[in-house]
Scaffold this active site. Structure first.
Site, PDB file in Angstrom:
ATOM      1  N   LEU A  78       0.829  -1.206   0.000  1.00 51.04           N
ATOM      2  CA  LEU A  78       0.000   0.000   0.000  1.00 51.04           C
ATOM      3  C   LEU A  78       0.865   1.258   0.000  1.00 51.04           C
ATOM      4  O   LEU A  78       0.565   2.245  -0.681  1.00 51.04           O
ATOM      5  CB  LEU A  78      -0.942  -0.016   1.216  1.00 51.04           C
ATOM      6  CG  LEU A  78      -2.083  -1.035   1.141  1.00 51.04           C
ATOM      7  CD1 LEU A  78      -2.666  -1.320   2.513  1.00 51.04           C
ATOM      8  CD2 LEU A  78      -3.188  -0.535   0.197  1.00 51.04           C
ATOM      9  N   LYS A 123     -15.462 -13.895  19.354  1.00 53.26           N
ATOM     10  CA  LYS A 123     -16.017 -14.069  18.014  1.00 53.26           C
ATOM     11  C   LYS A 123     -16.289 -15.542  17.712  1.00 53.26           C
ATOM     12  O   LYS A 123     -17.319 -15.884  17.141  1.00 53.26           O
ATOM     13  CB  LYS A 123     -15.047 -13.486  16.973  1.00 53.26           C
ATOM     14  CG  LYS A 123     -15.631 -13.452  15.575  1.00 53.26           C
ATOM     15  CD  LYS A 123     -14.903 -12.481  14.695  1.00 53.26           C
ATOM     16  CE  LYS A 123     -15.639 -12.318  13.381  1.00 53.26           C
ATOM     17  NZ  LYS A 123     -15.138 -11.236  12.582  1.00 53.26           N
ATOM     18  N   ASP A 159     -10.311 -12.087  10.200  1.00 51.42           N
ATOM     19  CA  ASP A 159      -9.921 -10.708  10.530  1.00 51.42           C
ATOM     20  C   ASP A 159      -8.942 -10.667  11.706  1.00 51.42           C
ATOM     21  O   ASP A 159      -8.900  -9.683  12.436  1.00 51.42           O
ATOM     22  CB  ASP A 159     -11.157  -9.828  10.788  1.00 51.42           C
ATOM     23  CG  ASP A 159     -11.938 -10.260  12.020  1.00 51.42           C
ATOM     24  OD1 ASP A 159     -11.732 -11.406  12.488  1.00 51.42           O
ATOM     25  OD2 ASP A 159     -12.741  -9.455  12.524  1.00 51.42           O
ATOM     26  N   ARG A 200      -6.333  -0.894   8.305  1.00 49.54           N
ATOM     27  CA  ARG A 200      -7.322   0.148   7.984  1.00 49.54           C
ATOM     28  C   ARG A 200      -6.646   1.204   7.131  1.00 49.54           C
ATOM     29  O   ARG A 200      -5.609   1.751   7.512  1.00 49.54           O
ATOM     30  CB  ARG A 200      -7.878   0.737   9.279  1.00 49.54           C
ATOM     31  CG  ARG A 200      -9.062   1.631   9.061  1.00 49.54           C
ATOM     32  CD  ARG A 200      -9.743   1.950  10.372  1.00 49.54           C
ATOM     33  NE  ARG A 200     -10.472   0.802  10.906  1.00 49.54           N
ATOM     34  CZ  ARG A 200     -10.716   0.616  12.206  1.00 49.54           C
ATOM     35  NH1 ARG A 200     -10.275   1.473  13.098  1.00 49.54           N
ATOM     36  NH2 ARG A 200     -11.397  -0.444  12.602  1.00 49.54           N
ATOM     37  N   GLU A 233     -27.393  -0.274   8.578  1.00 54.19           N
ATOM     38  CA  GLU A 233     -28.587   0.453   9.018  1.00 54.19           C
ATOM     39  C   GLU A 233     -28.245   1.623   9.940  1.00 54.19           C
ATOM     40  O   GLU A 233     -28.883   2.671   9.913  1.00 54.19           O
ATOM     41  CB  GLU A 233     -29.501  -0.512   9.772  1.00 54.19           C
ATOM     42  CG  GLU A 233     -30.954  -0.424   9.333  1.00 54.19           C
ATOM     43  CD  GLU A 233     -31.774  -1.495  10.012  1.00 54.19           C
ATOM     44  OE1 GLU A 233     -32.526  -1.131  10.923  1.00 54.19           O
ATOM     45  OE2 GLU A 233     -31.627  -2.671   9.630  1.00 54.19           O
ATOM     46  N   GLU A 264      -7.802  -8.769   6.801  1.00 50.69           N
ATOM     47  CA  GLU A 264      -8.976  -7.935   6.532  1.00 50.69           C
ATOM     48  C   GLU A 264      -8.500  -6.503   6.284  1.00 50.69           C
ATOM     49  O   GLU A 264      -7.758  -5.948   7.093  1.00 50.69           O
ATOM     50  CB  GLU A 264      -9.963  -7.941   7.708  1.00 50.69           C
ATOM     51  CG  GLU A 264     -11.219  -7.144   7.374  1.00 50.69           C
ATOM     52  CD  GLU A 264     -12.093  -6.807   8.576  1.00 50.69           C
ATOM     53  OE1 GLU A 264     -13.258  -7.209   8.575  1.00 50.69           O
ATOM     54  OE2 GLU A 264     -11.594  -6.132   9.505  1.00 50.69           O
ATOM     55  N   ASN A 319     -14.230   7.621   8.541  1.00 57.23           N
ATOM     56  CA  ASN A 319     -13.416   7.175   9.667  1.00 57.23           C
ATOM     57  C   ASN A 319     -13.705   7.995  10.920  1.00 57.23           C
ATOM     58  O   ASN A 319     -13.731   7.463  12.035  1.00 57.23           O
ATOM     59  CB  ASN A 319     -11.930   7.270   9.315  1.00 57.23           C
ATOM     60  CG  ASN A 319     -11.073   6.563  10.334  1.00 57.23           C
ATOM     61  OD1 ASN A 319     -11.329   5.409  10.667  1.00 57.23           O
ATOM     62  ND2 ASN A 319     -10.081   7.258  10.857  1.00 57.23           N
ATOM     63  N   ALA A 343     -16.920   6.483  12.272  1.00 61.17           N
ATOM     64  CA  ALA A 343     -16.750   5.115  12.802  1.00 61.17           C
ATOM     65  C   ALA A 343     -15.929   5.111  14.096  1.00 61.17           C
ATOM     66  O   ALA A 343     -16.253   4.386  15.039  1.00 61.17           O
ATOM     67  CB  ALA A 343     -16.088   4.230  11.752  1.00 61.17           C
ATOM     68  N   GLU A 349     -18.102   6.784  16.894  1.00 57.55           N
ATOM     69  CA  GLU A 349     -19.242   5.912  17.219  1.00 57.55           C
ATOM     70  C   GLU A 349     -18.758   4.687  17.999  1.00 57.55           C
ATOM     71  O   GLU A 349     -19.403   4.235  18.941  1.00 57.55           O
ATOM     72  CB  GLU A 349     -19.932   5.494  15.915  1.00 57.55           C
ATOM     73  CG  GLU A 349     -21.206   4.698  16.088  1.00 57.55           C
ATOM     74  CD  GLU A 349     -21.012   3.190  15.974  1.00 57.55           C
ATOM     75  OE1 GLU A 349     -21.993   2.468  16.155  1.00 57.55           O
ATOM     76  OE2 GLU A 349     -19.872   2.725  15.754  1.00 57.55           O
TER      77      GLU A 349
HETATM   78  P1  0O2 Z   1     -12.516  -4.754  15.786  1.00 55.63           P
HETATM   79  O1  0O2 Z   1     -11.912  -4.464  17.107  1.00 55.63           O
HETATM   80  O2  0O2 Z   1     -12.734  -3.503  14.977  1.00 55.63           O
HETATM   81  O3  0O2 Z   1     -11.800  -5.801  15.028  1.00 55.63           O
HETATM   82  P2  0O2 Z   1     -17.738 -11.591   9.808  1.00 55.63           P
HETATM   83  O4  0O2 Z   1     -16.321 -11.217  10.209  1.00 55.63           O
HETATM   84  O5  0O2 Z   1     -17.985 -11.422   8.338  1.00 55.63           O
HETATM   85  O6  0O2 Z   1     -18.108 -12.923  10.294  1.00 55.63           O
HETATM   86  P3  0O2 Z   1     -18.508  -9.249  11.197  1.00 55.63           P
HETATM   87  O7  0O2 Z   1     -17.409  -9.347  12.201  1.00 55.63           O
HETATM   88  O8  0O2 Z   1     -19.818  -8.702  11.709  1.00 55.63           O
HETATM   89  O9  0O2 Z   1     -18.760 -10.652  10.541  1.00 55.63           O
HETATM   90  O10 0O2 Z   1     -17.979  -8.423   9.941  1.00 55.63           O
HETATM   91  P4  0O2 Z   1     -18.240  -6.937   9.452  1.00 55.63           P
HETATM   92  O11 0O2 Z   1     -19.670  -6.567   9.406  1.00 55.63           O
HETATM   93  O12 0O2 Z   1     -17.517  -6.876   8.144  1.00 55.63           O
HETATM   94  O13 0O2 Z   1     -17.579  -5.999  10.558  1.00 55.63           O
HETATM   95  C1  0O2 Z   1     -16.325  -6.257  11.115  1.00 55.63           C
HETATM   96  C2  0O2 Z   1     -15.610  -4.993  11.564  1.00 55.63           C
HETATM   97  O14 0O2 Z   1     -16.091  -3.830  10.880  1.00 55.63           O
HETATM   98  C3  0O2 Z   1     -15.761  -4.663  13.030  1.00 55.63           C
HETATM   99  O15 0O2 Z   1     -14.791  -5.344  13.754  1.00 55.63           O
HETATM  100  C4  0O2 Z   1     -15.521  -3.152  13.058  1.00 55.63           C
HETATM  101  O16 0O2 Z   1     -14.133  -2.883  12.991  1.00 55.63           O
HETATM  102  C5  0O2 Z   1     -16.142  -2.711  11.766  1.00 55.63           C
HETATM  103  N1  0O2 Z   1     -17.570  -2.369  11.955  1.00 55.63           N
HETATM  104  C6  0O2 Z   1     -18.639  -3.054  11.500  1.00 55.63           C
HETATM  105  N2  0O2 Z   1     -19.789  -2.425  11.823  1.00 55.63           N
HETATM  106  C7  0O2 Z   1     -19.450  -1.321  12.504  1.00 55.63           C
HETATM  107  C8  0O2 Z   1     -20.201  -0.245  13.105  1.00 55.63           C
HETATM  108  O17 0O2 Z   1     -21.413  -0.195  13.085  1.00 55.63           O
HETATM  109  N3  0O2 Z   1     -19.472   0.743  13.727  1.00 55.63           N
HETATM  110  C9  0O2 Z   1     -18.122   0.740  13.768  1.00 55.63           C
HETATM  111  N4  0O2 Z   1     -17.499   1.743  14.389  1.00 55.63           N
HETATM  112  N5  0O2 Z   1     -17.375  -0.270  13.232  1.00 55.63           N
HETATM  113  C10 0O2 Z   1     -18.023  -1.275  12.604  1.00 55.63           C
HETATM  114  P5  0O2 Z   1     -15.055  -5.880  15.233  1.00 55.63           P
HETATM  115  O18 0O2 Z   1     -14.940  -7.376  15.180  1.00 55.63           O
HETATM  116  O19 0O2 Z   1     -16.313  -5.311  15.803  1.00 55.63           O
HETATM  117  O20 0O2 Z   1     -13.908  -5.346  16.128  1.00 55.63           O
END
Ligand code: 0O2
Length: 262
Positions: free
Chosen positions: A87, A119, A138, A143, A179, A205, A214, A217, A220
């Site tokens: 990258l 998880k 992941d 990021r 949503e 990931e 960012n 996110a 939040e």
């Molecule tokens: P961390 O500490 O950030 O790693 P899957 O992995 O496909 O089985 P998952 O985990 O729901 O299912 O995947 P998804 O929806 O792709 O989201 C994974 C990560 O995206 C999260 O990691 C967050 O980093 C980010 N994310 C997803 N939804 C939200 C949200 O609504 N708000 C914020 N701020 N971040 C979000 P983790 O595992 O939660 O933790």
């Protein structure tokens, strides 16, 4: 008969809980034993299948669990380093020809043992290392923050066009936001990494988003993780409104960039 079945089920559940606890403890213990990989930023320089994984060390079965876990983390760390370098090179190359950077910032992290265990429990997966490596993609996370929405897709395209980067999954929360208003492009890629005993494909990931996405996110996430505080539906609605404001700002900046012929 029923009673016997019930007793057996309970015994199995107890056994599973004990096994889960033991592995989780070992994961945490192994993580504590090694120095935590610090979060790195670019400027600062960071179901149920019992298959053989492509990136576990070759001699994995000869090592104890804690050592296997530590070795596995080394593989994920290598995947992060390799992808981060790619990258950074793309960013420099783009800068040479366009006089600006499509990447504002790169951060990386290795998922904590606690989060991995949570998880796996949520997904109903047995706590084994092979199940972990075959189902949780992941553990290594990068990021990438970009100024404009088009930069997100351009950097993703440049990365995925490389022959040693295999796309495993795309979740486009920019085109289809969650949503609650969350926007980001999530890619799961497998990257080829060469070790002393051969090549492994390490899953990473990659979360890609704009500075505005960012901002939302990150803030939040901080609000949501205050576990002792209740977030009401009215608060959720306000958070969603903030996400929409950010999305509008992104759209306006993108339009300006196009008018200025960026
Ligand atoms: P961390 O500490 O950030 O790693 P899957 O992995 O496909 O089985 P998952 O985990 O729901 O299912 O995947 P998804 O929806 O792709 O989201 C994974 C990560 O995206 C999260 O990691 C967050 O980093 C980010 N994310 C997803 N939804 C939200 C949200 O609504 N708000 C914020 N701020 N971040 C979000 P983790 O595992 O939660 O933790």
């Amino acid at each position: 008969m029923d009673e016997k079945v019930k007793v057996t089920d309970t015994e199995q559940t107890d056994k599973k809980v004990n096994e889960d606890t033991t592995l989780k403890e070992k994961l945490v213990e192994a993580e504590c034993m090694e120095a935590d990989m610090p979060e790195q930023s670019e400027e600062q320089d960071g179901t149920g299948a019992e298959e053989t994984t492509s990136y576990l060390p070759l001699a994995a079965d000869q090592l104890d669990l804690a050592k296997q876990y530590k070795q596995m983390m080394l593989f994920y760390e290598a995947g992060i380093r390799q992808l981060t370098t790619k990258l950074q090179i793309l960013n420099r190359e783009f800068e040479q020809s366009n006089d600006r950077n499509p990447i504002e910032n790169i951060k990386s992290r290795i998922k904590s043992a606690e989060s991995i265990a949570k998880k796996m429990k949520r997904k109903g997966l047995p706590m084994t290392l092979s199940c972990l490596t075959n189902n949780i993609y992941d553990i290594a996370g990068i990021r990438v923050i970009c100024p404009f929405i088009t930069d997100v897709y351009e950097v993703a395209r440049m990365l995925l066009s490389q022959t040693d980067v295999e796309l495993v999954q795309v979740k486009d929360y920019i085109r289809e936001p969650k949503e609650n208003g969350y926007r980001s492009l999530h890619l799961i890629v497998k990257i080829n990494v060469f070790f002393s005993d051969g090549m492994r494909q390490v899953p990473v990931e990659v979360q890609m988003r704009t500075i505005a996405m960012n901002f939302w996110a990150s803030t939040e996430h901080q609000l949501r993780y205050k576990k002792d505080k209740v977030i009401t539906s009215e608060m959720h609605a306000r958070l969603k409104k903030c996400a929409d404001i950010m999305a509008d700002a992104d759209y306006q900046m993108q339009k300006l960039a196009e008018e200025i012929h960026f």
